[in-house]
Design a protein around this motif. Structure first.
Motif, PDB file in Angstrom:
ATOM      1  N   GLN A 178       0.821  -1.208   0.000  1.00  0.00           N
ATOM      2  CA  GLN A 178       0.000   0.000   0.000  1.00  0.00           C
ATOM      3  C   GLN A 178       0.856   1.259   0.000  1.00  0.00           C
ATOM      4  O   GLN A 178       0.510   2.263  -0.626  1.00  0.00           O
ATOM      5  N   ASP A 179       1.995   1.207   0.709  1.00  0.00           N
ATOM      6  CA  ASP A 179       2.910   2.357   0.735  1.00  0.00           C
ATOM      7  C   ASP A 179       3.445   2.651  -0.669  1.00  0.00           C
ATOM      8  O   ASP A 179       3.624   3.821  -1.040  1.00  0.00           O
ATOM      9  N   VAL A 180       3.713   1.586  -1.436  1.00  0.00           N
ATOM     10  CA  VAL A 180       4.179   1.754  -2.814  1.00  0.00           C
ATOM     11  C   VAL A 180       3.148   2.521  -3.629  1.00  0.00           C
ATOM     12  O   VAL A 180       3.476   3.480  -4.350  1.00  0.00           O
ATOM     13  N   LEU A 181       1.878   2.121  -3.512  1.00  0.00           N
ATOM     14  CA  LEU A 181       0.811   2.773  -4.284  1.00  0.00           C
ATOM     15  C   LEU A 181       0.638   4.229  -3.861  1.00  0.00           C
ATOM     16  O   LEU A 181       0.418   5.107  -4.717  1.00  0.00           O
ATOM     17  N   GLU A 182       0.731   4.496  -2.557  1.00  0.00           N
ATOM     18  CA  GLU A 182       0.580   5.868  -2.075  1.00  0.00           C
ATOM     19  C   GLU A 182       1.723   6.749  -2.582  1.00  0.00           C
ATOM     20  O   GLU A 182       1.515   7.886  -3.011  1.00  0.00           O
ATOM     21  N   ALA A 183       2.944   6.213  -2.525  1.00  0.00           N
ATOM     22  CA  ALA A 183       4.104   6.974  -3.006  1.00  0.00           C
ATOM     23  C   ALA A 183       4.018   7.191  -4.506  1.00  0.00           C
ATOM     24  O   ALA A 183       4.365   8.271  -5.013  1.00  0.00           O
ATOM     25  N   LEU A 184       3.540   6.176  -5.228  1.00  0.00           N
ATOM     26  CA  LEU A 184       3.401   6.305  -6.681  1.00  0.00           C
ATOM     27  C   LEU A 184       2.358   7.365  -7.025  1.00  0.00           C
ATOM     28  O   LEU A 184       2.558   8.168  -7.958  1.00  0.00           O
ATOM     29  N   LYS A 185       1.269   7.374  -6.285  1.00  0.00           N
ATOM     30  CA  LYS A 185       0.217   8.385  -6.509  1.00  0.00           C
ATOM     31  C   LYS A 185       0.762   9.791  -6.309  1.00  0.00           C
ATOM     32  O   LYS A 185       0.502  10.695  -7.111  1.00  0.00           O
ATOM     33  N   GLU A 186       1.553   9.964  -5.255  1.00  0.00           N
ATOM     34  CA  GLU A 186       2.162  11.272  -4.973  1.00  0.00           C
ATOM     35  C   GLU A 186       3.171  11.638  -6.056  1.00  0.00           C
ATOM     36  O   GLU A 186       3.237  12.793  -6.507  1.00  0.00           O
ATOM     37  N   GLY A 195      12.400  11.874  -9.874  1.00  0.00           N
ATOM     38  CA  GLY A 195      12.262  12.705  -8.692  1.00  0.00           C
ATOM     39  C   GLY A 195      12.347  11.911  -7.393  1.00  0.00           C
ATOM     40  O   GLY A 195      12.286  10.678  -7.378  1.00  0.00           O
ATOM     41  N   GLU A 196      12.451  12.645  -6.295  1.00  0.00           N
ATOM     42  CA  GLU A 196      12.636  12.025  -4.981  1.00  0.00           C
ATOM     43  C   GLU A 196      11.482  11.090  -4.617  1.00  0.00           C
ATOM     44  O   GLU A 196      11.700   9.978  -4.134  1.00  0.00           O
ATOM     45  N   THR A 197      10.265  11.518  -4.855  1.00  0.00           N
ATOM     46  CA  THR A 197       9.105  10.724  -4.472  1.00  0.00           C
ATOM     47  C   THR A 197       9.000   9.452  -5.311  1.00  0.00           C
ATOM     48  O   THR A 197       8.716   8.370  -4.793  1.00  0.00           O
ATOM     49  N   ALA A 202      10.082   3.476  -5.813  1.00  0.00           N
ATOM     50  CA  ALA A 202      10.873   2.360  -6.342  1.00  0.00           C
ATOM     51  C   ALA A 202      11.618   1.640  -5.227  1.00  0.00           C
ATOM     52  O   ALA A 202      11.731   0.404  -5.235  1.00  0.00           O
ATOM     53  N   ASP A 203      12.108   2.400  -4.239  1.00  0.00           N
ATOM     54  CA  ASP A 203      12.827   1.785  -3.118  1.00  0.00           C
ATOM     55  C   ASP A 203      11.867   0.988  -2.235  1.00  0.00           C
ATOM     56  O   ASP A 203      12.207  -0.094  -1.749  1.00  0.00           O
TER      57      ASP A 203
END
Length: 262
Positions: A178-186, A195-197, A202-203
């Protein structure tokens, strides 16, 4: 004395009753070109022969395994379709499904016995059947593509890691997903895969992979990212975040792994 054997033919209603489906289903299969009748009677009735009966059996096997109608149509009407080989595959998949169902039934029975005070059931036992169900679902959805790309040995090892995973580890993997999806959305809002986000997404994805892979490699990570846009099911999963997210995520991972220009 030899007698000519006439092939049995069925009307829509007769075939529907034989197969345990509705007449409406057979008419719909005709409309979409999935199962055409052998011929039409002079009175205007659809008539189905042995070939259509066998084809309907194949269709119902695939439906039982959760395959959508459009995919079934492509499979059974392909020039390379091998009915005998398909039956062998059906048998194997159904045996796998039976094993998973048996495991679930055993888990439910143990849970009932535990609730009634007959036995003590460990948390590991409670969790085991659901992991088997997840493995079966993943195999059905993505097994063919993943095994073709990474080989049976790698996929089997990944499945074994899931079987050995504790509930805490599984919950952590789900949280990371879920964290991956949230970071991808941002990151999609920033619009920069370098970019950083985007690189944080990816990390996080690399951390998530650590729960499933016994050995991480940048090349394999990049290969998986490419699969996310090559396979429409993976693409749809990431594109739920935002249209084009799968392609964006692929670019971010290629940059993260240093594989973009290779």
């Amino acid at each position: 004395m030899n007698r000519e054997v006439r092939e049995v033919e069925y009307t829509v209603h007769e075939l529907a009753k034989l197969a345990g489906v509705t007449s409406r289903t057979l008419r719909y299969y005709d409309e979409i070109g999935l199962l055409k009748p052998a011929r039409w009677s002079e009175a205007g009735y659809r008539l189905y022969g042995p070939r259509e009966v066998d084809l309907l059996q194949q269709i119902l096997f695939y439906r039982e395994l959760g395959v959508d109608l459009e995919t079934i149509k492509q499979i059974v009407h392909s020039p390379s379709f091998d009915e005998l080989e398909a039956l062998r595959e059906h048998r194997q998949q159904l045996l796998e499904k039976r094993r998973h169902l048996d495991a679930l039934i055993a888990s439910v029975e143990k849970t009932i016995a535990a609730k009634e005070g007959g036995i003590t059931m460990s948390d590991k036992e409670k969790f085991a059947a659901f992991k088997e169900q997840l493995i079966e679902e993943n195999e059905r959805k993505y097994g063919e593509e993943i095994r073709r790309k990474y080989g049976d040995e790698q996929v089997d090892r990944s499945n074994d890691r899931l079987r050995k995973m504790t509930k805490e580890q599984f919950d952590e993997a789900e949280r990371l997903s879920q964290d991956v999806l949230e970071a991808l959305k941002e990151a999609m809002q920033d619009g920069d895969p370098a970019g950083e986000t985007a690189q944080r997404a990816a990390d996080l994805h690399r951390q998530w992979l650590a729960f499933w892979w016994d050995h991480y490699s940048k090349k394999a990570h990049a290969g998986l990212a490419r699969l996310y846009v090559e396979d429409e099911r993976f693409q749809a999963y990431y594109d739920q975040v935002h249209p084009g997210a799968a392609e964006f995520f692929k670019e971010a991972i290629l940059i993260y792994t240093g594989m973009k220009d290779r």
